[in-house]
Design an enzyme around this catalytic site. Structure first.
Site, short mmCIF file in Angstrom:
data_model
loop_
_atom_site.label_atom_id
_atom_site.label_comp_id
_atom_site.label_asym_id
_atom_site.label_seq_id
_atom_site.Cartn_x
_atom_site.Cartn_y
_atom_site.Cartn_z
N GLN A 100 1.31 -12.92 -0.29
CA GLN A 100 -0.02 -13.05 -0.86
C GLN A 100 -0.22 -12.03 -1.99
OE1 GLN A 100 -3.11 -13.84 2.48
NE2 GLN A 100 -1.40 -12.81 3.52
N HIS A 116 -0.41 -16.38 -4.48
CA HIS A 116 -1.56 -16.06 -5.34
C HIS A 116 -1.17 -15.70 -6.77
CE1 HIS A 116 -3.74 -15.05 -1.32
NE2 HIS A 116 -3.80 -16.33 -1.62
N THR A 144 0.83 -1.22 0.00
CA THR A 144 0.00 0.00 0.00
C THR A 144 0.86 1.26 0.00
OG1 THR A 144 -0.19 -0.19 2.41
CG2 THR A 144 -2.01 -1.05 1.09
N PHE A 154 -7.35 -4.63 -0.08
CA PHE A 154 -8.71 -5.11 -0.27
C PHE A 154 -9.59 -4.94 0.95
CE2 PHE A 154 -6.78 -6.74 -3.93
CZ PHE A 154 -7.72 -7.30 -4.77
N CYS A 176 -3.06 -16.83 -31.48
CA CYS A 176 -3.77 -18.03 -31.92
C CYS A 176 -5.28 -17.90 -31.73
CB CYS A 176 -3.26 -19.27 -31.18
SG CYS A 176 -3.88 -19.44 -29.48
#
Length: 236
Positions: A103, A121, A28, A35, A152
């Site tokens: 994380q 994560h 931060t 979050f 593709c």
């Protein structure tokens, strides 16, 4: 110097096997929103809750909305490592810190120079085609419109762990090993609210646990410092 920071400095200097377990609060101070704080992403208003948007089901069923949110809220290309990232890289270079278990998905630990970083994560810096497996950097998603497509024709998926998806077993295995061998565990910038990642802390068998976080977390750490982590680590 704050007596708690003095104690932390003593613990760090007296340990030759430190593991750092970190969360959103580490980044931060680099301008990346978290979050779960009062003004974090989960407390802002969107058409769908962030937990829903960042789920595998939503990604499959509403990919355009997923990528709109993902680009605007999870990609922060201008972010730079802060004092916390730099101090951890310095401790690793000195041979004291053995691993960063994070994380976060922003890659700032590596940008600061850390080598052994276990990304529970995943990372926004890695993206791949779901059809052919071709690798793409973050810019391929950031500068695309709608659903990012491979040459593709396949969808380019960020290599991040969405809700409903399992964590990488190899990363988990390494995390357990580092935690079980550590003498000192420093937990920073996380409320330890996200499982199964937060459950990894139970594998620590060492001497001391230090928590650096703006709000208290569960458990009974040997030392708790309720100040911004970059401010704290810059002083040790």
């Amino acid at each position: 110097m704050d007596e708690r920071i003095r104690k932390l400095k003593e613990l760090v200097e007296g340990s030759g096997n430190i593991v750092f377990f970190g969360g959103a609060g580490v980044s931060t101070e680099s301008g990346i929103p978290d979050f779960r704080s009062v003004d974090g992403l989960y407390h802002q208003q969107y058409r769908y809750p962030p937990e829903t948007i960042l789920s595998h089901t939503f990604y499959e069923q509403n990919p355009e909305e997923f990528f709109r949110f993902y680009r605007s809220k999870l990609l922060c290309p201008e972010a730079k490592p802060n004092a916390a990232h730099r101090k951890l890289a310095e401790l690793e270079a000195r041979g004291k810190l053995k691993a960063v278990i994070t994380q976060n998905i922003d890659g700032l630990h590596q940008a600061a120079g850390s080598k052994t970083v276990l990304e529970l994560h995943g990372s926004t810096l890695r993206n791949y085609c779901e059809r052919c497996g071709k690798f793409y950097p973050m810019e391929a998603v950031l500068h695309s419109g709608g659903i990012p497509r491979c040459t593709c024709g396949g969808t380019i998926k960020p290599d991040v762990v969405l809700y409903e998806e399992g964590l990488d077993s190899a990363v988990l295995k390494d995390a357990v090993r580092f935690l079980s061998e550590a003498e000192l565990l420093i937990i920073g910038g996380t409320s330890l609210a996200v499982y199964p990642a937060a459950g990894l802390v139970q594998y620590f068998r060492g001497r001391s646990i230090v928590v650096i976080n703006k709000t208290a977390v569960g458990g009974n750490p040997d030392l708790f410092i309720d100040r911004p982590i970059a401010e704290v680590l810059a002083q040790i």
